[in-house]
Design a protein around this motif. Structure first.
Motif, mmCIF file in Angstrom:
data_model
loop_
_atom_site.group_PDB
_atom_site.id
_atom_site.type_symbol
_atom_site.label_atom_id
_atom_site.label_comp_id
_atom_site.label_asym_id
_atom_site.label_seq_id
_atom_site.Cartn_x
_atom_site.Cartn_y
_atom_site.Cartn_z
ATOM 1 N N GLN A 299 -7.102 -31.667 -8.335
ATOM 2 C CA GLN A 299 -7.441 -32.389 -9.562
ATOM 3 C C GLN A 299 -7.238 -33.893 -9.380
ATOM 4 O O GLN A 299 -8.108 -34.690 -9.744
ATOM 5 N N LEU A 300 -6.098 -34.278 -8.815
ATOM 6 C CA LEU A 300 -5.817 -35.696 -8.622
ATOM 7 C C LEU A 300 -6.745 -36.308 -7.569
ATOM 8 O O LEU A 300 -7.159 -37.466 -7.689
ATOM 9 N N ALA B 182 -3.490 -35.486 0.552
ATOM 10 C CA ALA B 182 -3.228 -36.915 0.760
ATOM 11 C C ALA B 182 -4.075 -37.770 -0.178
ATOM 12 O O ALA B 182 -3.632 -38.837 -0.632
ATOM 13 N N SER B 183 -5.286 -37.297 -0.488
ATOM 14 C CA SER B 183 -6.178 -38.055 -1.360
ATOM 15 C C SER B 183 -5.699 -38.082 -2.805
ATOM 16 O O SER B 183 -6.182 -38.888 -3.608
ATOM 17 N N ALA B 184 -4.761 -37.212 -3.138
ATOM 18 C CA ALA B 184 -4.181 -37.235 -4.483
ATOM 19 C C ALA B 184 -3.304 -38.463 -4.689
ATOM 20 O O ALA B 184 -3.014 -38.847 -5.814
ATOM 21 N N ARG C 31 -16.706 -34.666 -7.804
ATOM 22 C CA ARG C 31 -15.488 -35.167 -8.458
ATOM 23 C C ARG C 31 -15.154 -34.332 -9.689
ATOM 24 O O ARG C 31 -14.692 -34.843 -10.726
ATOM 25 N N ASP C 32 -15.367 -33.031 -9.567
ATOM 26 C CA ASP C 32 -15.093 -32.100 -10.668
ATOM 27 C C ASP C 32 -13.676 -31.560 -10.486
ATOM 28 O O ASP C 32 -13.463 -30.544 -9.819
ATOM 29 N N GLY C 33 -12.707 -32.251 -11.086
ATOM 30 C CA GLY C 33 -11.308 -31.892 -10.894
ATOM 31 C C GLY C 33 -10.965 -30.511 -11.399
ATOM 32 O O GLY C 33 -10.193 -29.778 -10.765
ATOM 33 N N ALA C 34 -11.529 -30.104 -12.529
ATOM 34 C CA ALA C 34 -11.222 -28.780 -13.085
ATOM 35 C C ALA C 34 -11.727 -27.676 -12.163
ATOM 36 O O ALA C 34 -11.043 -26.668 -11.930
ATOM 37 N N ALA C 35 -12.943 -27.866 -11.630
ATOM 38 C CA ALA C 35 -13.515 -26.853 -10.742
ATOM 39 C C ALA C 35 -12.734 -26.756 -9.435
ATOM 40 O O ALA C 35 -12.453 -25.653 -8.935
ATOM 41 N N LEU C 36 -12.364 -27.908 -8.876
ATOM 42 C CA LEU C 36 -11.623 -27.888 -7.611
ATOM 43 C C LEU C 36 -10.233 -27.307 -7.824
ATOM 44 O O LEU C 36 -9.737 -26.545 -6.986
ATOM 45 N N GLU D 263 -6.551 -22.917 -6.454
ATOM 46 C CA GLU D 263 -5.512 -21.961 -6.859
ATOM 47 C C GLU D 263 -5.969 -20.530 -6.595
ATOM 48 O O GLU D 263 -5.197 -19.706 -6.099
ATOM 49 N N ARG D 264 -7.224 -20.242 -6.893
ATOM 50 C CA ARG D 264 -7.754 -18.902 -6.631
ATOM 51 C C ARG D 264 -7.717 -18.589 -5.141
ATOM 52 O O ARG D 264 -7.393 -17.459 -4.726
ATOM 53 N N HIS D 265 -8.018 -19.570 -4.317
ATOM 54 C CA HIS D 265 -8.019 -19.441 -2.858
ATOM 55 C C HIS D 265 -6.624 -19.042 -2.358
ATOM 56 O O HIS D 265 -6.485 -18.123 -1.543
ATOM 57 N N LEU D 266 -5.594 -19.718 -2.862
ATOM 58 C CA LEU D 266 -4.227 -19.430 -2.420
ATOM 59 C C LEU D 266 -3.752 -18.076 -2.912
ATOM 60 O O LEU D 266 -3.114 -17.314 -2.161
ATOM 61 N N LEU D 267 -4.048 -17.737 -4.146
ATOM 62 C CA LEU D 267 -3.592 -16.457 -4.679
ATOM 63 C C LEU D 267 -4.315 -15.284 -4.010
ATOM 64 O O LEU D 267 -3.743 -14.208 -3.843
ATOM 65 N N SER D 268 -5.557 -15.508 -3.599
ATOM 66 C CA SER D 268 -6.275 -14.477 -2.857
ATOM 67 C C SER D 268 -5.609 -14.224 -1.511
ATOM 68 O O SER D 268 -5.459 -13.065 -1.074
#
Length: 235
Positions: free
Chosen positions: A107-108, A153-155, A202-207, A212-217
């Motif tokens: 998001q950041l 790092a880009s956050a 630059r869609d922070g909500a989508a990213l 999060e879904r990627h990590l929980l999977s």
């Protein structure tokens, strides 16, 4: 049908350059732990490792200390060292927290990343895609790791980065193992395409959501594999 992936451990030079010896040994041991050459719970035999890496015990022990600080190695009083082993509960909780950290990073990053940084991540994505097509998991994973680090790092949040790097180091071998199943690996590659698209827009909500879904999977894959392995070992 689920196809299990097999892959060769990539060959590495037998002799480590003496310049930055302890650092080089640390990198080599970290790779061996992440790629499963040294499995969780494995006792680290100093004599054998010194022979394999062609180094003395001093740089090896320095490497143990660094990796212990990262949570990859446990130092045992008067008994040497072993590869750290996490409980299922520890794994679940660590992935949950890391998923939240990655989500915040995404998001950041969408708010603060530069066009040049997006271009670099896009180039890495294409390199990773090529490694996936070759079924070169070792190369794929190194690039994958760099992509996640660059998004973080880009956050541009030093506290977030310090916390993320510390926690992520503990589960690198588990994230690597989550790709052993070819179907799961293919799904992860597709998710990275969604990540890149969200970052470019630059869609922070989508990213945030896809990270999060990627990590929980990955968490679900790792935990299911561990439980199945334990069940198979029961009488």
């Amino acid at each position: 049908m689920i196809h299990e992936l097999t892959f060769p451990i990539p060959a590495r030079p037998a002799v480590i350059d003496r310049q930055g010896l302890a650092s080089a040994v640390t990198v080599r041991l970290r790779d061996m732990i992440i790629e499963g050459v040294l499995a969780p719970g494995t006792r680290l035999n100093e004599r054998v490792l010194c022979e394999q890496l062609m180094v003395s015990r001093t740089p090896l022990r320095e490497a143990f200390k660094v990796l212990a600080g990262e949570g990859l190695v446990e130092l045992l009083p008067n008994r040497g060292a072993q590869v750290a082993e996490m409980s299922v509960a520890d794994i679940e909780q660590t992935f949950e927290v890391l998923g939240a950290l990655e989500a915040l990073s995404g998001q950041l990053a969408c708010e603060r990343i530069t066009d040049a940084e997006v271009t670099e991540i896009r180039a890495l994505h294409y390199e990773m895609q090529a490694a996936h097509a070759r079924r070169d998991l070792a190369t794929y994973y190194k690039i994958n790791h760099e992509i996640h680090d660059r998004i973080n790092a880009s956050a541009r949040n030093a506290v977030l980065t310090t916390t993320y790097l510390h926690m992520n180091a503990r589960i690198q071998n588990l994230r690597f193992r989550s790709n052993f199943n070819q179907d799961k690996w293919d799904a992860a590659m597709k998710e990275h395409g969604v990540m890149l698209d969200a970052l470019e827009r630059r869609d922070g909500a989508a990213l945030r959501a896809v990270l999060e879904r990627h990590l929980l999977s990955k968490r679900d894959t790792v935990v299911a594999d561990l439980r199945a392995s334990k069940a198979s070992q029961e009488p």
